[in-house]
Scaffold this motif. Structure first.
Motif, mmCIF file in Angstrom:
data_model
loop_
_atom_site.group_PDB
_atom_site.id
_atom_site.type_symbol
_atom_site.label_atom_id
_atom_site.label_comp_id
_atom_site.label_asym_id
_atom_site.label_seq_id
_atom_site.Cartn_x
_atom_site.Cartn_y
_atom_site.Cartn_z
ATOM 1 N N SER A 136 0.799 -1.219 0.000
ATOM 2 C CA SER A 136 0.000 0.000 0.000
ATOM 3 C C SER A 136 0.834 1.271 0.000
ATOM 4 O O SER A 136 0.288 2.370 0.059
ATOM 5 C CB SER A 136 -0.917 0.015 1.220
ATOM 6 O OG SER A 136 -0.153 -0.121 2.405
ATOM 7 N N GLY A 137 2.165 1.134 -0.056
ATOM 8 C CA GLY A 137 2.991 2.327 -0.033
ATOM 9 C C GLY A 137 4.317 2.134 -0.725
ATOM 10 O O GLY A 137 4.734 1.017 -1.029
ATOM 11 N N ARG A 138 4.954 3.253 -0.986
ATOM 12 C CA ARG A 138 6.268 3.220 -1.632
ATOM 13 C C ARG A 138 7.073 4.426 -1.157
ATOM 14 O O ARG A 138 6.547 5.540 -1.081
ATOM 15 C CB ARG A 138 6.117 3.267 -3.155
ATOM 16 C CG ARG A 138 7.411 3.096 -3.918
ATOM 17 C CD ARG A 138 7.160 3.123 -5.426
ATOM 18 N NE ARG A 138 8.337 2.688 -6.158
ATOM 19 C CZ ARG A 138 9.347 3.493 -6.493
ATOM 20 N NH1 ARG A 138 9.301 4.779 -6.154
ATOM 21 N NH2 ARG A 138 10.379 3.018 -7.163
ATOM 22 N N ALA A 139 8.317 4.206 -0.844
ATOM 23 C CA ALA A 139 9.206 5.286 -0.422
ATOM 24 C C ALA A 139 10.164 5.608 -1.563
ATOM 25 O O ALA A 139 11.060 4.826 -1.885
ATOM 26 C CB ALA A 139 9.990 4.874 0.820
ATOM 27 N N GLY A 140 9.952 6.757 -2.206
ATOM 28 C CA GLY A 140 10.816 7.179 -3.298
ATOM 29 C C GLY A 140 11.748 8.301 -2.875
ATOM 30 O O GLY A 140 11.656 8.807 -1.759
ATOM 31 N N LYS A 141 12.617 8.696 -3.801
ATOM 32 C CA LYS A 141 13.604 9.736 -3.489
ATOM 33 C C LYS A 141 13.378 11.031 -4.290
ATOM 34 O O LYS A 141 14.154 11.957 -4.186
ATOM 35 C CB LYS A 141 15.012 9.209 -3.746
ATOM 36 C CG LYS A 141 15.429 8.089 -2.792
ATOM 37 C CD LYS A 141 16.867 7.678 -3.018
ATOM 38 C CE LYS A 141 17.336 6.695 -1.947
ATOM 39 N NZ LYS A 141 16.583 5.440 -1.943
ATOM 40 N N SER A 142 12.294 11.069 -5.064
ATOM 41 C CA SER A 142 12.022 12.277 -5.850
ATOM 42 C C SER A 142 11.141 13.241 -5.050
ATOM 43 O O SER A 142 10.759 12.962 -3.912
ATOM 44 C CB SER A 142 11.313 11.901 -7.151
ATOM 45 O OG SER A 142 9.965 11.531 -6.885
ATOM 46 N N GLU A 143 10.804 14.361 -5.679
ATOM 47 C CA GLU A 143 9.921 15.347 -5.049
ATOM 48 C C GLU A 143 8.445 15.006 -5.255
ATOM 49 O O GLU A 143 7.567 15.726 -4.782
ATOM 50 C CB GLU A 143 10.200 16.748 -5.619
ATOM 51 C CG GLU A 143 11.519 17.331 -5.149
ATOM 52 C CD GLU A 143 11.562 17.451 -3.625
ATOM 53 O OE1 GLU A 143 10.636 18.033 -3.041
ATOM 54 O OE2 GLU A 143 12.523 16.920 -3.023
#
Length: 441
Positions: A135-142
């Motif tokens: 149900s989630g994702r941790a990305g590095k973009s804005e």
């Protein structure tokens, strides 16, 4: 809570947690290296600088009681919605998807579009999306995509740069009391948006909100009619689970889009997601590929199995309008009979909308009810599933999941479609039915 744990863990925060039963989500959290205790105990919160709880936690929970005491001595206490708001503030391109219906599907579609555009997006989704493993994702973009839920004004804690308003329908009336109060909350949500509001121009309640809201953001509309900035044209149903249409912008075709989810309502969820992406400068080919790769969020008309000619589908619908949309879609498909197994959620919603539930569920050929899941409530409404069943011709109800499953399995025939609907754990009935059917083979 899981997507927030993913994002904060990735940003370097030290987290611990607790829950009351083992789940696949808990296993995923532990694999991230986050300690999770089973059972609610006051000692679980010791040493924390910030204690976060969800709206589902009851006031007599021992950890919440201890947390309130700790807050008197300087420990920060926050409801999940507050933390989600603080997280959205960290992103300069936060897309917040609001509306009474369709949030999870549209949020998932938008996430898929961004992944297709190679954007390292962070996501907080109300359901599970197979492409991101949860149900989630941790990305590095804005870029961030999240659901903006109106329940208890949760979405008023957010910091949206771009907002989507899919629809405004009567829901959570135990909190809002009146439609005017609900619309006022959406007005406030619009006022929080900094850059762009993408709103359903065919929804009367949404149009009222847009007229009254005070926001520096520009707004555009989407919907069915050509009066909107973005709309669908040249619509074709290619199969039970596939639609094709042209995305139009002010009379000009942007591109042709294929989606692999059932129901005409999902075309307009796709139009909303595409309009948001296109307006944010995401390439057209990424919009096409993202939507083409989307096969549905889990528990959103999710096909689970086909056994002996009987098809089993699970759906999250727990509001009459959602259930009606699901069942109307099912009735247009090539099945002999449509069964619905519904688990009513909360006594207040069932009592307040009982006639609407009866009308929606009656669209199916066969209706079976479980007992009401009270959730965060006590049954002060003196409402029971038998009261809803009495308003639906031929409807039956049972106190246990096992009885529900056995009743259906003993009566289904090849060519039937069985849909389980609820935001609770009615999917367990689907699992039972599938297992029983396999054992009959």
């Amino acid at each position: 809570m899981y997507p927030l744990a993913q994002i904060l863990h990735t940003k370097g925060y030290y987290l611990t947690g607790s829950d009351n039963n083992e789940t696949a989500t808990l296993d995923a959290v532990r694999k991230m290296g986050i300690p999770v205790m089973l059972g609610q105990k006051a000692e679980n919160i010791e040493g924390a600088d910030l204690i976060v709880f969800s709206a589902a936690i009851m006031e007599d929970n021992p950890e919440l009681i201890a947390a309130r005491e700790a807050a008197k001595h300087g420990v920060r206490l926050a409801e999940r919605a507050e933390l989600l708001g603080l997280v959205t503030e960290q992103f300069s391109k936060a897309f917040c998807v609001s509306g009474t219906h369709g949030k999870t599907t549209t949020t998932s579609m938008l996430t898929m579009i961004m992944l297709a555009a190679n954007i390292d997006v962070s996501a907080v989704i109300g359901g599970k999306l197979r492409a991101i493993g949860g149900s989630g994702r941790a990305g590095k973009s804005e870029y961030m995509v999240c659901e903006a839920c109106e329940f208890k004004d949760t979405f008023l804690h957010l910091f949206p740069n771009i907002s989507i308003i899919l629809n405004i329908d009567e829901d959570h009336m135990d909190y809002f009391k009146t439609m005017d109060n609900l619309k006022l909350s959406f007005e406030k949500f619009c006022g929080l948006t900094t850059d762009l509001i993408i709103a359903n121009g065919d929804d009367e309640n949404v149009r009222e909100v847009l007229k009254k809201c005070h926001s520096e953001a520009r707004f555009i509309t989407f919907g069915k009619s050509e009066t909107n900035d973005f709309y669908a044209d040249y619509i074709k149903q290619l199969s039970d689970f596939e639609w094709q249409f042209s995305l139009m912008n002010k009379g000009t075709e942007v591109c042709q889009i294929d989606i692999h989810v059932p129901g005409k309502h999902n075309i307009y969820n796709a139009v909303a997601a595409a309009a948001a992406a296109y307006s944010a400068g995401i390439p057209v080919d990424a919009i096409q590929r993202g939507l083409d790769n989307f096969t549905g969020a889990m528990r959103r008309f999710e096909k689970l199995a086909e056994v002996d000619g009987v098809t089993f589908v699970d759906d999250y619908g727990h509001h009459p309008a959602e259930i009606a949309a699901t069942l109307k879609t099912a009735k247009t498909m090539s099945f002999k009979r449509v069964w619905v197994v519904h688990q009513p959620f909360t006594y207040s919603r069932t009592a307040m909308l009982i006639d609407d539930f009866a009308k929606a569920l009656s669209i199916a050929d066969k209706v079976v009810l479980t007992e009401i899941m009270g959730g965060r409530e006590k049954n002060t409404y003196n409402i029971y599933s038998k009261d809803l069943a009495a308003k639906i011709d031929g409807c039956v109800w049972f106190p246990t999941f096992e009885e529900v499953a056995k009743y259906v399995v003993d009566r289904v025939e090849p060519g039937d479609l069985v849909i389980t609907t609820s935001c609770c754990d009615v999917y367990k009935v689907a699992d039972m039915m599938i297992e029983m059917m396999k054992n009959k083979q």
